[in-house]
Scaffold this motif. Structure first.
Motif, PDB file in Angstrom:
ATOM      1  N   TYR A 161     -26.636   6.088  -2.063  1.00 41.90           N
ATOM      2  CA  TYR A 161     -25.370   6.739  -1.728  1.00 41.90           C
ATOM      3  C   TYR A 161     -24.560   5.910  -0.752  1.00 41.90           C
ATOM      4  N   SER A 162     -25.214   5.215   0.141  1.00 40.80           N
ATOM      5  CA  SER A 162     -24.472   4.391   1.098  1.00 40.80           C
ATOM      6  C   SER A 162     -23.793   3.220   0.388  1.00 40.80           C
ATOM      7  N   VAL A 163     -24.413   2.677  -0.645  1.00 38.10           N
ATOM      8  CA  VAL A 163     -23.776   1.603  -1.418  1.00 38.10           C
ATOM      9  C   VAL A 163     -22.540   2.140  -2.137  1.00 38.10           C
ATOM     10  N   VAL A 164     -22.656   3.305  -2.744  1.00 39.98           N
ATOM     11  CA  VAL A 164     -21.507   3.907  -3.429  1.00 39.98           C
ATOM     12  C   VAL A 164     -20.397   4.215  -2.424  1.00 39.98           C
ATOM     13  N   GLY A 165     -20.759   4.745  -1.269  1.00 39.16           N
ATOM     14  CA  GLY A 165     -19.775   5.026  -0.227  1.00 39.16           C
ATOM     15  C   GLY A 165     -19.080   3.773   0.263  1.00 39.16           C
ATOM     16  N   LEU A 166     -19.836   2.702   0.428  1.00 43.38           N
ATOM     17  CA  LEU A 166     -19.257   1.441   0.879  1.00 43.38           C
ATOM     18  C   LEU A 166     -18.279   0.882  -0.158  1.00 43.38           C
ATOM     19  N   VAL A 167     -18.643   0.954  -1.430  1.00 46.03           N
ATOM     20  CA  VAL A 167     -17.749   0.481  -2.489  1.00 46.03           C
ATOM     21  C   VAL A 167     -16.480   1.337  -2.519  1.00 46.03           C
ATOM     22  N   ALA A 168     -16.600   2.652  -2.321  1.00 43.32           N
ATOM     23  CA  ALA A 168     -15.431   3.528  -2.303  1.00 43.32           C
ATOM     24  C   ALA A 168     -14.512   3.187  -1.128  1.00 43.32           C
ATOM     25  N   VAL A 169     -15.089   2.946   0.041  1.00 44.61           N
ATOM     26  CA  VAL A 169     -14.282   2.595   1.216  1.00 44.61           C
ATOM     27  C   VAL A 169     -13.576   1.257   1.003  1.00 44.61           C
ATOM     28  N   VAL A 170     -14.280   0.269   0.451  1.00 39.25           N
ATOM     29  CA  VAL A 170     -13.663  -1.033   0.180  1.00 39.25           C
ATOM     30  C   VAL A 170     -12.537  -0.872  -0.840  1.00 39.25           C
ATOM     31  N   GLY A 171     -12.730  -0.048  -1.848  1.00 36.13           N
ATOM     32  CA  GLY A 171     -11.677   0.191  -2.837  1.00 36.13           C
ATOM     33  C   GLY A 171     -10.443   0.831  -2.218  1.00 36.13           C
ATOM     34  N   VAL A 172     -10.638   1.825  -1.362  1.00 34.24           N
ATOM     35  CA  VAL A 172      -9.510   2.478  -0.699  1.00 34.24           C
ATOM     36  C   VAL A 172      -8.796   1.488   0.215  1.00 34.24           C
ATOM     37  N   LEU A 173      -9.550   0.683   0.950  1.00 36.39           N
ATOM     38  CA  LEU A 173      -8.936  -0.323   1.826  1.00 36.39           C
ATOM     39  C   LEU A 173      -8.147  -1.358   1.022  1.00 36.39           C
ATOM     40  N   PHE A 174      -8.656  -1.729  -0.145  1.00 39.63           N
ATOM     41  CA  PHE A 174      -7.944  -2.676  -1.000  1.00 39.63           C
ATOM     42  C   PHE A 174      -6.601  -2.103  -1.446  1.00 39.63           C
ATOM     43  N   VAL A 175      -6.583  -0.835  -1.858  1.00 35.95           N
ATOM     44  CA  VAL A 175      -5.339  -0.204  -2.290  1.00 35.95           C
ATOM     45  C   VAL A 175      -4.367  -0.082  -1.124  1.00 35.95           C
ATOM     46  N   VAL A 176      -4.853   0.322   0.049  1.00 37.79           N
ATOM     47  CA  VAL A 176      -3.992   0.446   1.225  1.00 37.79           C
ATOM     48  C   VAL A 176      -3.421  -0.919   1.604  1.00 37.79           C
ATOM     49  N   ALA A 177      -4.246  -1.956   1.560  1.00 39.05           N
ATOM     50  CA  ALA A 177      -3.761  -3.302   1.890  1.00 39.05           C
ATOM     51  C   ALA A 177      -2.721  -3.780   0.880  1.00 39.05           C
ATOM     52  N   ALA A 178      -2.901  -3.468  -0.401  1.00 35.09           N
ATOM     53  CA  ALA A 178      -1.925  -3.874  -1.414  1.00 35.09           C
ATOM     54  C   ALA A 178      -0.590  -3.176  -1.192  1.00 35.09           C
ATOM     55  N   PHE A 179      -0.611  -1.885  -0.901  1.00 30.13           N
ATOM     56  CA  PHE A 179       0.636  -1.167  -0.647  1.00 30.13           C
ATOM     57  C   PHE A 179       1.302  -1.658   0.634  1.00 30.13           C
ATOM     58  N   ALA A 180       0.519  -1.884   1.672  1.00 32.40           N
ATOM     59  CA  ALA A 180       1.084  -2.380   2.938  1.00 32.40           C
ATOM     60  C   ALA A 180       1.667  -3.772   2.753  1.00 32.40           C
ATOM     61  N   GLY A 181       0.980  -4.631   2.021  1.00 35.91           N
ATOM     62  CA  GLY A 181       1.501  -5.975   1.764  1.00 35.91           C
ATOM     63  C   GLY A 181       2.792  -5.929   0.958  1.00 35.91           C
ATOM     64  N   GLY A 182       2.857  -5.074  -0.028  1.00 35.67           N
ATOM     65  CA  GLY A 182       4.081  -4.918  -0.814  1.00 35.67           C
ATOM     66  C   GLY A 182       5.243  -4.427   0.026  1.00 35.67           C
ATOM     67  N   ARG A 183       4.960  -3.497   0.926  1.00 38.16           N
ATOM     68  CA  ARG A 183       6.018  -2.964   1.788  1.00 38.16           C
ATOM     69  C   ARG A 183       6.520  -4.028   2.761  1.00 38.16           C
ATOM     70  N   LEU A 184       5.607  -4.856   3.266  1.00 41.25           N
ATOM     71  CA  LEU A 184       6.001  -5.889   4.226  1.00 41.25           C
ATOM     72  C   LEU A 184       6.729  -7.054   3.555  1.00 41.25           C
ATOM     73  N   LEU A 185       6.399  -7.376   2.326  1.00 46.13           N
ATOM     74  CA  LEU A 185       6.947  -8.565   1.678  1.00 46.13           C
ATOM     75  C   LEU A 185       8.208  -8.316   0.854  1.00 46.13           C
ATOM     76  N   ARG A 186       8.483  -7.084   0.483  1.00 49.49           N
ATOM     77  CA  ARG A 186       9.627  -6.840  -0.385  1.00 49.49           C
ATOM     78  C   ARG A 186      10.939  -6.884   0.407  1.00 49.49           C
ATOM     79  N   PRO A 187      11.990  -7.342  -0.229  1.00 52.68           N
ATOM     80  CA  PRO A 187      13.296  -7.318   0.440  1.00 52.68           C
ATOM     81  C   PRO A 187      13.889  -5.913   0.395  1.00 52.68           C
ATOM     82  N   VAL A 188      14.515  -5.515   1.475  1.00 53.92           N
ATOM     83  CA  VAL A 188      15.136  -4.199   1.548  1.00 53.92           C
ATOM     84  C   VAL A 188      16.620  -4.411   1.836  1.00 53.92           C
ATOM     85  N   VAL A 189      17.420  -4.335   0.785  1.00 56.95           N
ATOM     86  CA  VAL A 189      18.870  -4.497   0.917  1.00 56.95           C
ATOM     87  C   VAL A 189      19.525  -3.395   0.085  1.00 56.95           C
ATOM     88  N   PRO A 190      19.660  -2.186   0.640  1.00 54.01           N
ATOM     89  CA  PRO A 190      20.249  -1.101  -0.141  1.00 54.01           C
ATOM     90  C   PRO A 190      21.756  -1.317  -0.312  1.00 54.01           C
TER      91      PRO A 190
END
Length: 129
Positions: A14-43
């Motif tokens: 269960y700890s291995v499954v939990g660790l993989v789930a946490v890494v997956g969530v962190l990967f998604v959060v990092a991808a969204f944060a990176g997209g927000r930081l790198l995209r141009p915002v010119v409304p």
């Protein structure tokens, strides 16, 4: 092997499954944060307009959709669930001691589906015209 070792061995999986789930969530959060930081915002005013497949929208945003498409989609979902249920049933049916019980359960399940299909047929839902 004492109970302490069995306890830690049991929860190690269960700890291995939990660790993989946490890494997956962190990967998604990092991808969204990176997209927000790198995209141009010119409304601009043009960017705030409604865009529909390269064509300027005409009329209201309300459109009528025929209900029969939803009925066919619903029937597909019902029979897809039925097909998914058949695979585990077939593996359990082959096990010794489970044949009669699982056969009765499958006939009950298919009976419920048949009653629903018969009801839809009697109501005329399955006619495309």
């Amino acid at each position: 092997m004492d109970s302490h070792d069995r306890f830690h061995g049991y929860f190690h999986g269960y700890s291995v499954v939990g660790l993989v789930a946490v890494v997956g969530v962190l990967f998604v959060v990092a991808a969204f944060a990176g997209g927000r930081l790198l995209r141009p915002v010119v409304p601009t005013q043009e960017k705030m307009l409604t865009y529909e497949c390269g064509v300027d929208p005409v009329g209201e945003g309300w459109a009528h959709t025929q209900i029969r498409y939803y009925v066919y989609a619903y029937l597909y979902v019902i029979f897809a669930v039925d097909a998914i249920f058949l695979f585990p049933w077939a593996t359990v049916f082959a096990m010794p001691g489970f044949g009669g019980t699982t056969l009765v359960e499958m006939f009950v399940f298919i009976g419920f589906l048949a009653v629903g299909l018969l009801y839809a047929w009697k109501k005329g839902v399955l006619e495309w015209a």
